[in-house]
Design a protein around this motif. Structure first.
Motif, mmCIF file in Angstrom:
data_model
loop_
_atom_site.group_PDB
_atom_site.id
_atom_site.type_symbol
_atom_site.label_atom_id
_atom_site.label_comp_id
_atom_site.label_asym_id
_atom_site.label_seq_id
_atom_site.Cartn_x
_atom_site.Cartn_y
_atom_site.Cartn_z
ATOM 1 N N MET A 1 0.784 -1.195 0.175
ATOM 2 C CA MET A 1 -0.078 -0.099 -0.034
ATOM 3 C C MET A 1 0.704 1.146 0.175
ATOM 4 O O MET A 1 2.056 1.449 0.683
ATOM 5 C CB MET A 1 -0.882 0.054 1.103
ATOM 6 C CG MET A 1 -2.024 1.090 1.164
ATOM 7 S SD MET A 1 -3.056 0.988 2.553
ATOM 8 C CE MET A 1 -3.738 -0.418 2.638
ATOM 9 N N ARG A 2 0.628 2.140 -0.931
ATOM 10 C CA ARG A 2 1.224 3.365 -0.874
ATOM 11 C C ARG A 2 0.602 4.480 0.223
ATOM 12 O O ARG A 2 -0.746 4.866 0.111
ATOM 13 C CB ARG A 2 1.188 3.861 -2.179
ATOM 14 C CG ARG A 2 2.108 5.372 -2.425
ATOM 15 C CD ARG A 2 1.959 5.701 -3.974
ATOM 16 N NE ARG A 2 2.780 4.725 -4.739
ATOM 17 C CZ ARG A 2 2.229 4.210 -5.790
ATOM 18 N NH1 ARG A 2 1.028 4.471 -6.148
ATOM 19 N NH2 ARG A 2 2.744 3.222 -6.598
ATOM 20 N N ILE A 3 1.158 4.975 0.990
ATOM 21 C CA ILE A 3 0.751 5.772 2.175
ATOM 22 C C ILE A 3 1.543 7.147 2.212
ATOM 23 O O ILE A 3 2.687 7.322 2.231
ATOM 24 C CB ILE A 3 0.968 5.230 3.416
ATOM 25 C CG1 ILE A 3 -0.042 3.688 3.498
ATOM 26 C CG2 ILE A 3 0.181 6.092 4.525
ATOM 27 C CD1 ILE A 3 0.086 3.045 4.724
ATOM 28 N N TRP A 4 0.686 8.101 2.255
ATOM 29 C CA TRP A 4 1.398 9.789 2.456
ATOM 30 C C TRP A 4 1.216 10.172 3.791
ATOM 31 O O TRP A 4 -0.005 10.325 4.379
ATOM 32 C CB TRP A 4 0.945 10.620 1.504
ATOM 33 C CG TRP A 4 1.247 10.693 0.031
ATOM 34 C CD1 TRP A 4 2.251 9.633 -0.433
ATOM 35 C CD2 TRP A 4 0.996 11.314 -1.098
ATOM 36 N NE1 TRP A 4 2.477 9.693 -1.760
ATOM 37 C CE2 TRP A 4 1.690 10.668 -2.214
ATOM 38 C CE3 TRP A 4 0.163 12.461 -1.341
ATOM 39 C CZ2 TRP A 4 1.531 11.294 -3.430
ATOM 40 C CZ3 TRP A 4 0.237 12.950 -2.456
ATOM 41 C CH2 TRP A 4 0.817 12.462 -3.581
ATOM 42 N N LEU A 5 2.094 10.613 4.530
ATOM 43 C CA LEU A 5 2.175 11.203 5.865
ATOM 44 C C LEU A 5 2.437 12.554 5.774
ATOM 45 O O LEU A 5 3.576 12.864 5.375
ATOM 46 C CB LEU A 5 2.924 10.518 6.825
ATOM 47 C CG LEU A 5 2.790 8.924 6.884
ATOM 48 C CD1 LEU A 5 3.632 8.340 8.043
ATOM 49 C CD2 LEU A 5 1.461 8.809 7.334
ATOM 50 N N VAL A 6 1.452 13.877 5.881
ATOM 51 C CA VAL A 6 1.842 15.005 5.724
ATOM 52 C C VAL A 6 1.802 15.578 6.932
ATOM 53 O O VAL A 6 0.601 15.717 7.805
ATOM 54 C CB VAL A 6 0.671 15.408 4.860
ATOM 55 C CG1 VAL A 6 0.886 17.040 4.407
ATOM 56 C CG2 VAL A 6 0.535 14.862 3.487
ATOM 57 N N ASN A 7 2.991 16.064 7.688
ATOM 58 C CA ASN A 7 3.207 16.828 8.780
ATOM 59 C C ASN A 7 4.435 17.590 8.946
ATOM 60 O O ASN A 7 5.597 16.910 8.680
ATOM 61 C CB ASN A 7 3.151 15.976 9.945
ATOM 62 C CG ASN A 7 3.145 16.668 11.346
ATOM 63 O OD1 ASN A 7 4.123 17.101 11.731
ATOM 64 N ND2 ASN A 7 1.817 16.768 11.899
ATOM 65 N N THR A 8 4.274 18.800 9.110
ATOM 66 C CA THR A 8 5.410 19.817 9.023
ATOM 67 C C THR A 8 6.091 20.157 10.279
ATOM 68 O O THR A 8 7.219 20.868 10.170
ATOM 69 C CB THR A 8 5.241 21.004 7.965
ATOM 70 O OG1 THR A 8 4.303 21.684 8.542
ATOM 71 C CG2 THR A 8 4.886 20.493 6.682
ATOM 72 N N GLY A 9 5.725 19.884 11.415
ATOM 73 C CA GLY A 9 5.940 20.639 12.563
ATOM 74 C C GLY A 9 6.948 19.556 13.598
ATOM 75 O O GLY A 9 7.294 19.929 14.850
ATOM 76 N N GLU A 10 7.463 18.377 12.789
ATOM 77 C CA GLU A 10 8.441 17.720 13.707
ATOM 78 C C GLU A 10 9.823 17.566 12.949
ATOM 79 O O GLU A 10 10.067 17.646 11.970
ATOM 80 C CB GLU A 10 7.508 16.124 13.872
ATOM 81 C CG GLU A 10 6.378 15.995 14.260
ATOM 82 C CD GLU A 10 5.700 14.646 14.340
ATOM 83 O OE1 GLU A 10 6.588 13.598 14.091
ATOM 84 O OE2 GLU A 10 4.637 14.250 14.427
ATOM 85 N N GLU A 11 10.498 17.216 13.980
ATOM 86 C CA GLU A 11 12.026 17.247 13.440
ATOM 87 C C GLU A 11 11.970 15.563 12.670
ATOM 88 O O GLU A 11 11.473 14.635 12.911
ATOM 89 C CB GLU A 11 13.172 16.991 14.652
ATOM 90 C CG GLU A 11 13.012 18.322 15.532
ATOM 91 C CD GLU A 11 14.300 18.624 16.285
ATOM 92 O OE1 GLU A 11 15.245 19.071 15.789
ATOM 93 O OE2 GLU A 11 14.100 18.010 17.347
ATOM 94 N N ILE A 12 13.144 15.365 11.940
ATOM 95 C CA ILE A 12 13.397 14.214 11.181
ATOM 96 C C ILE A 12 14.411 13.694 11.569
ATOM 97 O O ILE A 12 15.613 14.383 12.207
ATOM 98 C CB ILE A 12 13.540 14.553 9.571
ATOM 99 C CG1 ILE A 12 14.458 15.512 9.456
ATOM 100 C CG2 ILE A 12 12.169 14.982 9.194
ATOM 101 C CD1 ILE A 12 14.501 16.082 7.766
ATOM 102 N N PRO A 13 14.863 12.426 11.324
ATOM 103 C CA PRO A 13 16.179 11.927 11.769
ATOM 104 C C PRO A 13 17.550 12.231 11.583
ATOM 105 O O PRO A 13 18.460 12.598 12.166
ATOM 106 C CB PRO A 13 16.299 10.393 11.404
ATOM 107 C CG PRO A 13 14.560 9.936 10.923
ATOM 108 C CD PRO A 13 14.296 11.544 10.519
ATOM 109 N N SER A 14 17.427 13.026 10.471
ATOM 110 C CA SER A 14 18.775 13.672 10.056
ATOM 111 C C SER A 14 18.874 15.337 10.582
ATOM 112 O O SER A 14 20.172 15.949 10.307
ATOM 113 C CB SER A 14 18.843 13.848 8.566
ATOM 114 O OG SER A 14 17.767 14.547 7.932
#
Length: 433
Positions: A1-14
């Protein structure tokens, strides 16, 4: 299944400083491990650190097994500002542009706010007949009324009118309304004027179930040793770690700690981690106090170790309409470390802490009440072991990330499967006609 998660307020691993993954980051990893093709849409702006990750919209494959899209938005200095609104509008426009160039997903999960991006996700989903779930984490734009007055509020009327229309559209056209508590789900449904359906559900905030690496933990232990926050001493240690925004009443906490008698200060440590709009002012308030430690923005491992050296966690939130129906992320984080909680917050948090005997309460905005509460905690050390066990039990019951994220993933899969079945039924019906 192809899933998009849209959220701009969180930090990313890098991001800088080995950040802690929050709700969307954890879901991205979990869903990828379940075999799904995941794309996480975030912003070029690191909201927590106010740093620009990239100068243009960027798409990259992450080693965690998902694709990351960083939508361009201008850098802003303050959480509540025109610059942030402009940045969020840019994010939404970039989403609408880039989404057309990628293979369509089977489902979209979009965090709310930002309101502009949520509306853009719903509009795209409708145009492609894709199910979309909106995950409510804040009561925007209602919270504007709590932070504006006079001419500022009058000036905000046109924007509020636009945002209210956008909110109604987003709720009415979303496939499912989700939220961090039932209070948030109910609020969103009420603002959108739609009844609660079988796909509308709440999933509590839960911390990352993956502990930091042992090497990072050892480094963190050395850091806190050098800072004088050592385990097993005579000090009663409390902490708060988070964004030091004006939505939090950290000033009353610091002023109350300053009021403690000198003998009490000798037995206490209050550790405040994070950065934000109040950072400079808070440091000035506590500049002459050796028992108040401002540690800045710390890594996930450093926070992990700090919590396990503390005796209590502080939740210095105002009792605004959104927070009184909320379990902020800190609640599960503190309980998971076996800590009782000191707070002036009313509503769901206080009810839970009172019922389970895990709270120390002060009157919101009252620094004398804060000082009295801090003295009470120091005098209550004999109960810490009992409260630690009780806190861990409540954590397992209500904020266990393994259970919460497993249920969350299953629910997204169910929404997508339900939508696919309905589409097939509609197609068969059309062919029969």
């Amino acid at each position: 299944m192809r899933i998009w998660l849209v959220n701009t307020g969180e930090e990313i691993p890098s991001d800088t400083g080995k950040p802690r993954l929050l709700r969307t980051g954890i879901m991205a990893e979990r869903l990828a491990l379940r075999g799904h093709e995941v794309t996480w849409w975030n912003s070029t702006v690191n909201h927590q650190r106010k740093e620009q990750r990239a100068s243009i919209t960027t798409i990259a494959d992450r080693p965690e097994g998902y694709k990351l899209v960083l939508l361009y938005g201008r850098l802003y200095a303050k959480n509540i500002s025109l610059g942030r609104i402009v940045s969020q509008v840019q994010n939404a426009r970039e989403f609408a542009r880039v989404a057309l160039t990628l293979p369509c997903p089977d489902i979209i999960l979009c965090g709310y706010p930002p309101i502009e991006l949520a509306e853009a996700a719903v509009r795209f989903a409708i145009s492609r007949q894709i199910p979309v779930a909106i995950d409510f984490r804040d009561m925007w734009p209602d919270i504007i009324a709590d932070h504006t007055s006079g001419l500022t509020r009058v000036a905000a009327i046109p924007a509020l009118s636009y945002w209210n229309r956008s909110l109604r559209y987003t709720v009415r056209n979303a496939t499912a309304i989700l939220g961090v508590t039932d209070g948030f789900v109910d609020w969103a449904l009420r603002r959108g004027g739609r009844p609660r359906g079988p796909l509308d559900r709440a999933f509590h905030l839960a911390i990352n179930p993956t502990p930091p690496a042992q090497s990072d933990i050892r480094d963190a232990e050395r850091f806190w040793d050098e800072m004088g926050v050592a385990p097993g001493g005579d000090h009663t240690i409390g902490c708060f770690a988070g964004t030091l925004s004006h939505r939090l009443d950290v000033k009353t906490l610091v002023r109350g700690a300053v009021q403690l008698p000198e003998a009490e200060k000798q037995r206490s440590r209050l550790v405040i981690c994070g950065k934000g709009d109040q950072d400079e002012e808070l440091r000035k308030l506590g500049r002459n106090e050796r028992h108040i430690l401002f540690a800045g923005w710390r890594t996930a491992a450093e926070i992990h170790v700090l919590l396990r050296r503390c005796h209590y966690g502080v939740l210095p939130y105002f009792s605004t309409a959104d927070f009184i129906v909320h379990y902020p992320n800190k609640v599960g984080e503190y309980l998971g470390a076996g800590l009782p909680i000191m707070t002036g917050l009313t509503g769901q948090v206080r009810s839970l802490l009172e019922m389970r005997g895990l709270g120390y309460f002060y009157s919101e905005g009252n620094e004398a009440s804060v000082a009295k509460c801090l003295k009470l905690i120091s005098a209550d050390r004999s109960s810490f072991a009992t409260k630690q066990q009780r806190a861990l039990e409540v954590y397992k019951e209500l904020f266990d990330p393994e259970r919460i994220y497993e249920s969350f993933c299953l629910h997204l899969e169910h929404i997508a499967a339900t939508a696919s079945l309905q589409k097939d039924v509609a197609s068969d019906h059309a062919m029969a006609l």
